[in-house]
Design a protein around this motif. Structure first.
Motif, PDB file in Angstrom:
ATOM      1  N   THR A   1      68.381  57.703  10.073  1.00 21.40           N
ATOM      2  CA  THR A   1      69.015  56.740   9.168  1.00 21.40           C
ATOM      3  C   THR A   1      70.361  56.260   9.692  1.00 21.40           C
ATOM      4  O   THR A   1      70.940  55.327   9.145  1.00 21.40           O
TER       5      THR A   1
ATOM      6  N   GLY B   1      69.008  51.646   2.188  1.00 20.10           N
ATOM      7  CA  GLY B   1      69.353  52.885   2.889  1.00 20.10           C
ATOM      8  C   GLY B   1      68.200  53.581   3.575  1.00 20.10           C
ATOM      9  O   GLY B   1      68.224  54.803   3.733  1.00 20.10           O
ATOM     10  N   LYS B   2      67.167  52.828   3.982  1.00 16.74           N
ATOM     11  CA  LYS B   2      66.023  53.430   4.662  1.00 16.74           C
ATOM     12  C   LYS B   2      66.232  53.447   6.174  1.00 16.74           C
ATOM     13  O   LYS B   2      66.952  52.619   6.725  1.00 16.74           O
ATOM     14  N   SER B   3      65.569  54.391   6.855  1.00 15.80           N
ATOM     15  CA  SER B   3      65.614  54.418   8.316  1.00 15.80           C
ATOM     16  C   SER B   3      64.726  53.315   8.863  1.00 15.80           C
ATOM     17  O   SER B   3      63.860  52.782   8.153  1.00 15.80           O
TER      18      SER B   3
ATOM     19  N   SER C   1      76.828  50.495  -0.752  1.00 14.07           N
ATOM     20  CA  SER C   1      77.230  51.852  -0.383  1.00 14.07           C
ATOM     21  C   SER C   1      78.747  51.918  -0.243  1.00 14.07           C
ATOM     22  O   SER C   1      79.346  51.093   0.456  1.00 14.07           O
TER      23      SER C   1
ATOM     24  N   CYS D   1      80.205  61.832   5.281  1.00 17.67           N
ATOM     25  CA  CYS D   1      80.100  61.686   3.826  1.00 17.67           C
ATOM     26  C   CYS D   1      80.984  62.724   3.156  1.00 17.67           C
ATOM     27  O   CYS D   1      80.764  63.942   3.305  1.00 17.67           O
TER      28      CYS D   1
ATOM     29  N   THR E   1      81.724  57.331   1.844  1.00 14.31           N
ATOM     30  CA  THR E   1      81.548  57.449   3.289  1.00 14.31           C
ATOM     31  C   THR E   1      82.825  57.031   4.001  1.00 14.31           C
ATOM     32  O   THR E   1      83.477  56.054   3.598  1.00 14.31           O
TER      33      THR E   1
ATOM     34  N   GLN F   1      76.166  59.012   6.722  1.00 15.70           N
ATOM     35  CA  GLN F   1      76.582  58.274   5.539  1.00 15.70           C
ATOM     36  C   GLN F   1      76.067  58.939   4.274  1.00 15.70           C
ATOM     37  O   GLN F   1      75.066  59.667   4.300  1.00 15.70           O
ATOM     38  N   CYS F   2      76.753  58.671   3.161  1.00 16.46           N
ATOM     39  CA  CYS F   2      76.314  59.202   1.874  1.00 16.46           C
ATOM     40  C   CYS F   2      75.028  58.504   1.449  1.00 16.46           C
ATOM     41  O   CYS F   2      74.838  57.320   1.718  1.00 16.46           O
ATOM     42  N   TYR F   3      74.153  59.247   0.799  1.00 17.95           N
ATOM     43  CA  TYR F   3      72.911  58.669   0.301  1.00 17.95           C
ATOM     44  C   TYR F   3      73.213  57.734  -0.862  1.00 17.95           C
ATOM     45  O   TYR F   3      74.150  57.947  -1.622  1.00 17.95           O
TER      46      TYR F   3
ATOM     47  N   GLU G   1      70.135  56.834  -7.086  1.00 14.59           N
ATOM     48  CA  GLU G   1      68.710  56.913  -7.412  1.00 14.59           C
ATOM     49  C   GLU G   1      68.150  55.531  -7.752  1.00 14.59           C
ATOM     50  O   GLU G   1      66.974  55.250  -7.555  1.00 14.59           O
TER      51      GLU G   1
ATOM     52  N   ASP H   1      66.101  53.667  -4.917  1.00 14.85           N
ATOM     53  CA  ASP H   1      64.687  53.967  -4.699  1.00 14.85           C
ATOM     54  C   ASP H   1      63.808  53.193  -5.671  1.00 14.85           C
ATOM     55  O   ASP H   1      62.736  52.683  -5.306  1.00 14.85           O
TER      56      ASP H   1
END
Length: 507
Positions: A89, A201-203, A266, A307, A313, A356-358, A361, A364
């Motif tokens: 990521t 935030g996906k790879s 983010s 993070c 971040t 980096q911070c996720y 929710e 998603d």
């Protein structure tokens, strides 16, 4: 330092793409013409639907392969997994892009062999005897005892054919539609993985996999049923144009719902939020400095995100004001981070971890909404693809098909396939908040974008291009409607004349 990264190996990649393009380009125009010449008129839409379905299965498998390759580190086999301190990521991650090229090149070589065994001509579908040369119909079937055309004879037909095509209003308008629509599609699909990375935030690996799984199978189904519908109801050219126009317009209106599938930006200190946690977007580097890291003498060009335990971040451990660390590799933890502690969202002794911070929710959930929406749009649009393509095929005379489809393919690549990723990329790059730095200090790849502006450009530019494409679409409908009325009137007049002739002896 200047000579170290100056590799010319990119030339091999470029030449490889040129050779590959030379090999694959003739297959579609000549293959479609070959199929159209020897299939029944009512069956050709279904066959073309099957053909286009197959052209989607390939990219679907390619996306799955690309997802696997992107998950492997670029130096696969020469660098141990324990030596890699970044995850997939991370913006600095580079997948094993070269692996897919080697695999696909080998498969391409094997797939090309059967083309050697196709005959020059086939028996027309529904006929039992070998077809004869029917020049009256405009179809020239090459016989084995026929002399091959010289290059001069082929070249001298080029300009007359080109003039005829240029004077065909339906054909020229269809090329305009294709250029606009394909520009929008090509730009979107090229930068969709990056959009999913930045917005949700996906790879890169996950983004490519999701695009392939959600979009391509449903496009196959749409192509198949579009061709089947055309075959079953024996749709004429005007009806096909109507179906393509209104179904495509419906998908275009549904597309705008994508503007509501948003995810919060983010929080990155100095870029999207201040060090105190206040939201603000900055394109300048001086905002990376604050009182909490002023005595650290941090380099501003570095991108090594961490993070903080406050959920923010930081561009590097130094800019987070960290004074110590423990652990090794991916499990390293930075401690006594003054900027993390000073933000007021964490304990006095702020800490940070690599990466980096996720996202929240909510991201998603919004990602699923976006993917479901793209699935619906892909299905609706693919239903319109076959009727639209039949308008192109039926607007050409039999002897013009190969040349016309070839020019159409050339125009779509030259005016849409090549330039659209360039101007899409240039506009997207204007939203970059943090650029990477190359070994010798030059500007590298973008590490982080302003996702709000990115979204407006990524979704807005295709909307404009596709919106303009409905102007030539409406003109095609008007031309075909006028032509249909003219043909109907001619048939009516012919019927009246025949009826009068039959009644003359009675008088």
């Amino acid at each position: 330092c200047e000579k170290e990264p100056g590799s010319l190996l990119w030339i091999f990649v470029m030449v490889g793409n040129i050779v590959r393009g030379m090999g694959e380009t003739p297959i579609m125009p000549l293959g479609i013409s070959y199929l159209e010449d020897f299939a029944k008129a009512e069956n050709s839409p279904f066959y073309l639907g099957c053909l286009h379905t197959a052209t989607i299965i390939g990219p679907f498998l390619g996306f799955l392969l690309a997802s696997f390759c992107a998950e492997q580190f670029v130096d696969l086999g020469s660098v141990g997994a324990e030596d890699i301190t970044i995850t997939a990521t991370d913006a600095r991650w580079v997948g094993a892009w070269w692996l897919g090229i080697l695999i696909c090149a080998s498969v391409n070589l094997l797939a090309g062999i059967p083309f050697w065994f196709f005959p020059k001509s086939l028996v027309k579908e529904g006929e039992t005897s070998e077809p004869e040369e029917t020049s009256k119909k405009g179809v020239v079937l090459l016989q084995e005892n026929e002399d091959k055309q010289t290059m001069y004879e082929i070249a001298k037909d080029f300009l007359p054919f080109f003039k005829v095509l240029f004077r065909n209003p339906v054909y020229m308008l269809f090329i305009c539609i294709t250029v606009l629509q394909f520009s929008a599609f090509n730009g979107m699909i090229s930068f969709m993985p990056k959009y999913l990375e930045q917005q949700f935030g996906k790879s890169a690996s996950d983004a490519i996999f999701l695009i392939g799984v959600y979009n391509l199978p449903i496009i196959c189904i749409g192509y198949f049923f579009g061709g089947l519908f055309m075959k079953k109801f024996k749709i004429n050219t005007y009806q096909a144009a109507n179906i393509a126009f209104w179904v495509s317009l419906l998908e275009y209106l549904v597309y705008f719902a994508a503007y509501w599938t948003v995810c919060d930006t983010s929080p990155v200190a100095g870029l999207t939020v201040s060090y105190e946690g206040i939201k603000q977007v900055s394109y300048t580097e001086n905002t990376l400095l604050a009182g909490c890291n002023s005595d650290c003498d941090c380099p501003l060009k570095t991108w090594d995100p961490v993070c903080g335990n406050n959920g923010i971040t930081y561009v590097s451990p130094c800019l987070a004001g960290c004074k110590a660390s423990r652990g090794t590799g991916k499990s390293v933890v930075f401690e006594n981070c003054t900027c993390v502690a000073a933000s007021g969202f964490s304990s006095q002794n702020g800490s940070a971890i690599l990466g980096q911070c996720y996202g929240e929710e909510n991201c998603d959930k919004m990602l699923h909404y976006f993917l479901i929406l793209s699935l619906v749009c892909s299905f609706i649009f693919s239903l319109a693809a076959m009727p639209g393509y039949m308008v192109l095929i039926r607007s050409l005379k039999p002897e013009e098909k190969s040349f016309g489809v070839g020019i159409h393919g050339l125009a779509s690549r030259v005016f849409a396939g090549i330039p659209s990723p360039i101007y899409f990329g240039a506009l997207i790059d204007t939203t970059c908040l943090k650029w990477g730095t190359m070994t010798c200090g030059g500007e590298g790849a973008c590490r982080m974008y302003d996702v709000l502006t990115y979204r407006w450009i990524y979704l807005g530019l295709p909307a404009v291009l596709r919106g303009v494409s409905y102007i030539p679409s409406a003109l095609i409908l008007l031309i075909l409607k006028k032509k249909l009325k003219s043909e109907s009137q001619d048939l009516l007049n012919t019927a009246i004349e025949m009826q009068d002739k039959e009644q003359e002896p009675l008088k």
